[in-house]
Design an enzyme around this catalytic site. Structure first.
Site, mmCIF file in Angstrom:
data_model
loop_
_atom_site.group_PDB
_atom_site.id
_atom_site.type_symbol
_atom_site.label_atom_id
_atom_site.label_comp_id
_atom_site.label_asym_id
_atom_site.label_seq_id
_atom_site.Cartn_x
_atom_site.Cartn_y
_atom_site.Cartn_z
ATOM 1 N N THR A 122 7.916 -56.385 -2.756
ATOM 2 C CA THR A 122 7.508 -57.611 -4.036
ATOM 3 C C THR A 122 7.762 -57.552 -5.510
ATOM 4 O O THR A 122 8.016 -56.581 -5.704
ATOM 5 C CB THR A 122 5.966 -57.889 -4.065
ATOM 6 O OG1 THR A 122 5.474 -58.737 -4.436
ATOM 7 C CG2 THR A 122 5.024 -56.404 -4.368
ATOM 8 N N TYR A 146 -2.101 -55.906 -5.447
ATOM 9 C CA TYR A 146 -1.477 -55.926 -4.747
ATOM 10 C C TYR A 146 0.100 -54.994 -5.776
ATOM 11 O O TYR A 146 0.978 -54.400 -4.875
ATOM 12 C CB TYR A 146 -0.905 -57.718 -4.602
ATOM 13 C CG TYR A 146 0.009 -57.711 -3.341
ATOM 14 C CD1 TYR A 146 0.298 -57.609 -2.252
ATOM 15 C CD2 TYR A 146 1.070 -58.987 -4.196
ATOM 16 C CE1 TYR A 146 1.177 -57.544 -1.735
ATOM 17 C CE2 TYR A 146 1.657 -59.016 -3.420
ATOM 18 C CZ TYR A 146 2.316 -58.287 -2.120
ATOM 19 O OH TYR A 146 3.128 -58.237 -0.864
#
Ligand code: UDP
Length: 349
Positions: A122, A146
């Site tokens: 990501t 995250y």
């Protein structure tokens, strides 16, 4: 890329939003697929190709048995928790699902002798990048759990590939994935969607009373956050390109350190290199739907960087990736078609 013969691909999280689009693309390209998914957020109905094994990555016995039985050429690892805001509130869930489970998977993958791995990373690994568009060499400073939990897996992959010359991986750093299958066979279907485009369109449908704009005081031209939105079908193609890259040497690979070597491991941004602000996305969503849905200015959401836009030269150059849907309007149109289909299904039409 050289490889063109059918391959066997083990796909974790293949019943989820991005995984299911990739599974469909793999099927259309003639590959054999086994999806391993615990169905915590994905659904059986989204697996349009191959076999589905309902299992958890924490279940080492089932995971290893399934890998041994299927004997894949490559593994694609999508299964993960993906919400920035939730990760700030429940960090350990993210380290469990995204880091610890990836460790389980990598151990099982190496025990089964599989040496090609594609990882769903990501842009959140960059945090607040000092320079935008952000290149793959930018400092890695995630500002939420995250991103940090995904960076743990990237670090494991880097160290594993360094220690084990037979192992190669491609880590794809996704920017903001959106849109749906252009033929409306698949799309995003989360119980509690948090992503901007999905929430905007569900607000247009009256499912949510209004769309909140999280922060209008960012250091950007209109004060709202800027993101690089990439169509899910283009992202799926990036995975097929990564697979072809890793498997281009099939049968000749003797390790990265020797002649006839495995392709070197690779980290690539997946984005178009162009950003849109939250306000611009809202304007396009109103145009595409023809509905002036209500919005409300709200405070900043914790963990959100101001601007994330990909430098995308590397993926185009090394994987030969040629995106076909670099068009915010098309992204919204396909997502809108999907949202209307979901709403019709739910109302029994
Ligand atoms: N956002 C927003 N309202 C929402 C959902 C998201 O203003 O209901 C903003 C969010 O704060 C961020 C951008 O839209 O600036 C993209 O967020 P999203 O959750 O879609 O993706 P992320 O960038 O977090 O992966």
């Amino acid at each position: 890329m050289l490889q063109s013969s059918p391959l066997k691909v083990f796909v974790t999280g293949g019943a989820g939003y991005i995984g299911s689009h990739v599974v469909l693309a793999l099927g259309e390209a003639g590959h054999e697929v086994l999806v391993y998914d615990n169905l915590s957020t994905g659904s059986r109905a989204a697996v349009l190709h191959g076999e589905l094994v309902v299992g958890d990555l924490a279940d080492n016995i089932l995971l290893r048995e399934t890998l041994e039985r299927f004997r894949p050429d490559a593994v694609m690892h999508f299964a993960a928790s993906i919400e920035v805001g939730e990760s700030v509130r429940a960090p350990l869930k993210y380290y469990r699902n995204n880091s610890a489970n990836a460790l389980n998977l990598l151990e099982a993958v190496r025990a089964a002798g599989i040496d090609r791995f594609i990882f769903s990373s990501t842009a959140a690994v960059y945090g607040n990048p000092p320079v935008v568009p952000v290149t793959e060499e930018a400092p890695l400073n995630p500002i939420n759990p995250y991103g940090a939990s995904k960076l743990v897996t990237e670090t494991m992959l880097r160290d594993l590939a360094a220690a084990d010359p037979a192992f190669s991986y491609v880590s794809l750093r996704y920017f903001n994935v959106a849109g749906a299958d252009p033929f409306t066979r698949l799309g995003q279907d989360y119980a509690n969607p948090t992503h901007l485009i999905t929430r905007a369109l569900k607000t247009a449908l009256g499912i949510f009373p209004k769309l909140q704009l999280f922060g209008t005081d960012y250091p950007t031209p209109d004060g709202t956050c800027i993101r690089d939105y990439i169509h899910v079908a283009d992202l799926a193609q990036a995975h097929l390109d990564a697979l072809a890259y890793l498997c281009s040497d099939m049968g000749t690979c003797t390790g990265t350190g020797s002649a006839g070597a495995c392709p070197p491991s690779l980290i690539c941004n997946c984005g178009y290199g162009r950003g849109f602000s939250v306000n611009e996305v809202v304007a396009m969503a109103r145009e595409v739907t023809g509905i002036d849905f209500p919005i409300e200015t709200a405070g900043r959401r914790e963990g959100d960087p101001a601007e994330l836009v990909a430098a995308s030269d590397r993926i185009r150059r090394t994987l030969g990736w040629q995106p076909r849907h670099d068009d915010l309007e098309f992204i919204l149109k396909t997502a809108w078609a999907w949202e209307k289909k979901l709403a019709d299904k739910q109302s029994g039409r």
